[in-house]
Design a protein around this motif. Structure first.
Motif, PDB file in Angstrom:
ATOM      1  N   GLY A 201      34.456  44.083  49.101  1.00 39.32           N
ATOM      2  CA  GLY A 201      34.933  42.949  49.873  1.00 39.32           C
ATOM      3  C   GLY A 201      36.335  42.599  49.423  1.00 39.32           C
ATOM      4  O   GLY A 201      36.954  43.319  48.644  1.00 39.32           O
TER       5      GLY A 201
ATOM      6  N   THR B  86      39.000  39.212  48.232  1.00 38.30           N
ATOM      7  CA  THR B  86      39.019  37.859  47.703  1.00 38.30           C
ATOM      8  C   THR B  86      40.454  37.442  47.454  1.00 38.30           C
ATOM      9  O   THR B  86      41.336  38.290  47.309  1.00 38.30           O
ATOM     10  CB  THR B  86      38.215  37.765  46.386  1.00 38.30           C
ATOM     11  OG1 THR B  86      38.228  36.413  45.934  1.00 38.30           O
ATOM     12  CG2 THR B  86      38.796  38.654  45.304  1.00 38.30           C
TER      13      THR B  86
ATOM     14  N   GLU C 198      40.763  35.305  44.898  1.00 37.10           N
ATOM     15  CA  GLU C 198      40.628  34.928  43.490  1.00 37.10           C
ATOM     16  C   GLU C 198      41.559  35.782  42.628  1.00 37.10           C
ATOM     17  O   GLU C 198      41.583  37.002  42.786  1.00 37.10           O
ATOM     18  CB  GLU C 198      39.185  35.131  43.016  1.00 37.10           C
ATOM     19  CG  GLU C 198      38.205  34.146  43.596  1.00 37.10           C
ATOM     20  CD  GLU C 198      38.502  32.723  43.160  1.00 37.10           C
ATOM     21  OE1 GLU C 198      38.778  32.501  41.958  1.00 37.10           O
ATOM     22  OE2 GLU C 198      38.465  31.831  44.009  1.00 37.10           O
TER      23      GLU C 198
ATOM     24  N   ILE D  51      37.567  39.386  41.395  1.00 36.60           N
ATOM     25  CA  ILE D  51      36.108  39.495  41.512  1.00 36.60           C
ATOM     26  C   ILE D  51      35.665  38.901  42.843  1.00 36.60           C
ATOM     27  O   ILE D  51      35.892  37.724  43.118  1.00 36.60           O
ATOM     28  CB  ILE D  51      35.403  38.803  40.335  1.00 36.60           C
ATOM     29  CG1 ILE D  51      35.777  39.497  39.032  1.00 36.60           C
ATOM     30  CG2 ILE D  51      33.887  38.789  40.538  1.00 36.60           C
ATOM     31  CD1 ILE D  51      35.273  38.813  37.779  1.00 36.60           C
ATOM     32  N   VAL D  52      35.058  39.750  43.659  1.00 38.15           N
ATOM     33  CA  VAL D  52      34.567  39.329  44.966  1.00 38.15           C
ATOM     34  C   VAL D  52      33.283  38.528  44.792  1.00 38.15           C
ATOM     35  O   VAL D  52      33.095  37.477  45.392  1.00 38.15           O
ATOM     36  CB  VAL D  52      34.307  40.550  45.879  1.00 38.15           C
ATOM     37  CG1 VAL D  52      33.681  40.135  47.195  1.00 38.15           C
ATOM     38  CG2 VAL D  52      35.591  41.326  46.103  1.00 38.15           C
ATOM     39  N   GLU D  53      32.396  39.069  43.977  1.00 43.42           N
ATOM     40  CA  GLU D  53      31.132  38.397  43.690  1.00 43.42           C
ATOM     41  C   GLU D  53      30.502  39.019  42.462  1.00 43.42           C
ATOM     42  O   GLU D  53      30.882  40.107  42.030  1.00 43.42           O
ATOM     43  CB  GLU D  53      30.168  38.489  44.875  1.00 43.42           C
ATOM     44  CG  GLU D  53      29.636  39.891  45.126  1.00 43.42           C
ATOM     45  CD  GLU D  53      28.603  39.951  46.228  1.00 43.42           C
ATOM     46  OE1 GLU D  53      27.495  39.416  46.025  1.00 43.42           O
ATOM     47  OE2 GLU D  53      28.912  40.526  47.280  1.00 43.42           O
ATOM     48  N   ARG D  54      29.553  38.309  41.923  1.00 40.91           N
ATOM     49  CA  ARG D  54      28.731  38.847  40.841  1.00 40.91           C
ATOM     50  C   ARG D  54      27.334  38.970  41.402  1.00 40.91           C
ATOM     51  O   ARG D  54      26.820  38.033  41.983  1.00 40.91           O
ATOM     52  CB  ARG D  54      28.767  37.934  39.629  1.00 40.91           C
ATOM     53  CG  ARG D  54      30.100  37.959  38.925  1.00 40.91           C
ATOM     54  CD  ARG D  54      30.093  37.099  37.663  1.00 40.91           C
ATOM     55  NE  ARG D  54      31.307  37.276  36.903  1.00 40.91           N
ATOM     56  CZ  ARG D  54      32.409  36.566  37.088  1.00 40.91           C
ATOM     57  NH1 ARG D  54      32.454  35.634  38.007  1.00 40.91           N
ATOM     58  NH2 ARG D  54      33.479  36.799  36.352  1.00 40.91           N
ATOM     59  N   ARG D  55      26.760  40.164  41.218  1.00 39.21           N
ATOM     60  CA  ARG D  55      25.403  40.339  41.739  1.00 39.21           C
ATOM     61  C   ARG D  55      24.577  41.122  40.741  1.00 39.21           C
ATOM     62  O   ARG D  55      25.099  41.857  39.916  1.00 39.21           O
ATOM     63  CB  ARG D  55      25.440  40.966  43.124  1.00 39.21           C
ATOM     64  CG  ARG D  55      25.495  42.427  43.241  1.00 39.21           C
ATOM     65  CD  ARG D  55      25.372  42.932  44.677  1.00 39.21           C
ATOM     66  NE  ARG D  55      26.484  42.589  45.526  1.00 39.21           N
ATOM     67  CZ  ARG D  55      27.065  43.420  46.366  1.00 39.21           C
ATOM     68  NH1 ARG D  55      26.653  44.663  46.488  1.00 39.21           N
ATOM     69  NH2 ARG D  55      28.057  43.038  47.123  1.00 39.21           N
ATOM     70  N   SER D  56      23.292  40.949  40.853  1.00 41.93           N
ATOM     71  CA  SER D  56      22.372  41.668  39.979  1.00 41.93           C
ATOM     72  C   SER D  56      22.114  43.046  40.568  1.00 41.93           C
ATOM     73  O   SER D  56      21.679  43.177  41.711  1.00 41.93           O
ATOM     74  CB  SER D  56      21.058  40.887  39.857  1.00 41.93           C
ATOM     75  OG  SER D  56      20.157  41.599  39.046  1.00 41.93           O
TER      76      SER D  56
ATOM     77  N   SER E 215      30.081  42.660  38.241  1.00 43.36           N
ATOM     78  CA  SER E 215      31.186  42.026  38.966  1.00 43.36           C
ATOM     79  C   SER E 215      31.746  43.026  39.965  1.00 43.36           C
ATOM     80  O   SER E 215      32.257  44.079  39.575  1.00 43.36           O
ATOM     81  CB  SER E 215      32.290  41.600  37.994  1.00 43.36           C
ATOM     82  OG  SER E 215      31.807  40.630  37.093  1.00 43.36           O
ATOM     83  N   ILE E 216      31.621  42.699  41.251  1.00 44.67           N
ATOM     84  CA  ILE E 216      32.158  43.546  42.318  1.00 44.67           C
ATOM     85  C   ILE E 216      33.633  43.189  42.477  1.00 44.67           C
ATOM     86  O   ILE E 216      33.989  42.026  42.663  1.00 44.67           O
ATOM     87  CB  ILE E 216      31.420  43.311  43.660  1.00 44.67           C
ATOM     88  CG1 ILE E 216      29.904  43.320  43.476  1.00 44.67           C
ATOM     89  CG2 ILE E 216      31.895  44.301  44.713  1.00 44.67           C
ATOM     90  CD1 ILE E 216      29.333  44.590  42.917  1.00 44.67           C
TER      91      ILE E 216
ATOM     92  N   ASP F 289      37.617  43.586  44.082  1.00 43.87           N
ATOM     93  CA  ASP F 289      38.455  43.839  45.250  1.00 43.87           C
ATOM     94  C   ASP F 289      39.548  44.816  44.793  1.00 43.87           C
ATOM     95  O   ASP F 289      40.402  44.462  43.971  1.00 43.87           O
ATOM     96  CB  ASP F 289      39.056  42.520  45.722  1.00 43.87           C
ATOM     97  CG  ASP F 289      40.049  42.644  46.862  1.00 43.87           C
ATOM     98  OD1 ASP F 289      40.559  43.753  47.127  1.00 43.87           O
ATOM     99  OD2 ASP F 289      40.342  41.608  47.487  1.00 43.87           O
TER     100      ASP F 289
END
Length: 159
Positions: free
Chosen positions: A108, A110, A112, A116-121, A128-129, A131
């Motif tokens: 994705g 961002t 930011e 870091i686009v998002e943090r996911r499990s 940390s995904i 960009d």
């Protein structure tokens, strides 16, 4: 495998024990760590270059890109050769401690500063995904700022 399904996968990797992921479509190559050469106007703790298929490819230290200043990083095991989304030219080599593998998912974008686009499990870990374009822009900005400081210092010494 179709182009669409390949683009919807993330390459996971570790830096300083933290897990990150980038869209596999943005990773041009996973390369062996090669001899790194200094750039006269940049501190070696920030960046250097490697010979990548006959071209000088910038290598930016992960401590700069991931706010890991002060941490003792182990020698990298691999270099991720990254390019801008939609491009085919290498823009940056990112040293990483370990390649973890491919997982389903999308990247994705961002605004930011961390990229870091998002943090996911994923597979029992928080990942940390990133960009890719933001990461490349962050690397370019760090190099530009360091080069400008070096230039200012050079000019200051001549006055």
């Amino acid at each position: 495998m179709s182009e669409a399904s390949r683009e919807e996968r993330l390459l996971t990797f570790e830096v300083a024990g933290a897990a990150f992921a980038l869209p596999i479509a943005d990773v041009l190559e996973v390369a062996e760590v090669e001899a790194r050469y200094p750039v006269p106007s940049l501190p070696p703790t920030l960046a250097g270059v490697v010979n990548h298929h006959g071209d000088a490819l910038p290598v930016v230290e992960p401590s700069v890109l991931f706010d890991l200043a002060g941490l003792e990083l182990p020698p990298p095991a691999h270099l991720l050769v990254l390019g801008e989304v939609g491009g085919d030219a290498a823009n940056l080599a990112l040293p990483v401690d370990r390649i973890c593998g491919l997982v389903p998912g999308r990247g994705g974008s961002t605004r930011e500063p961390s990229g870091i686009v998002e943090r996911r499990s994923l597979e029992g870990r928080v990942v940390s995904i990133l960009d890719t374009n933001r990461l490349l822009a962050r690397a370019a900005a760090a190099i530009e700022q360091a080069g400008a400081r070096s230039s200012d210092n050079d000019q200051g010494g001549l006055a």
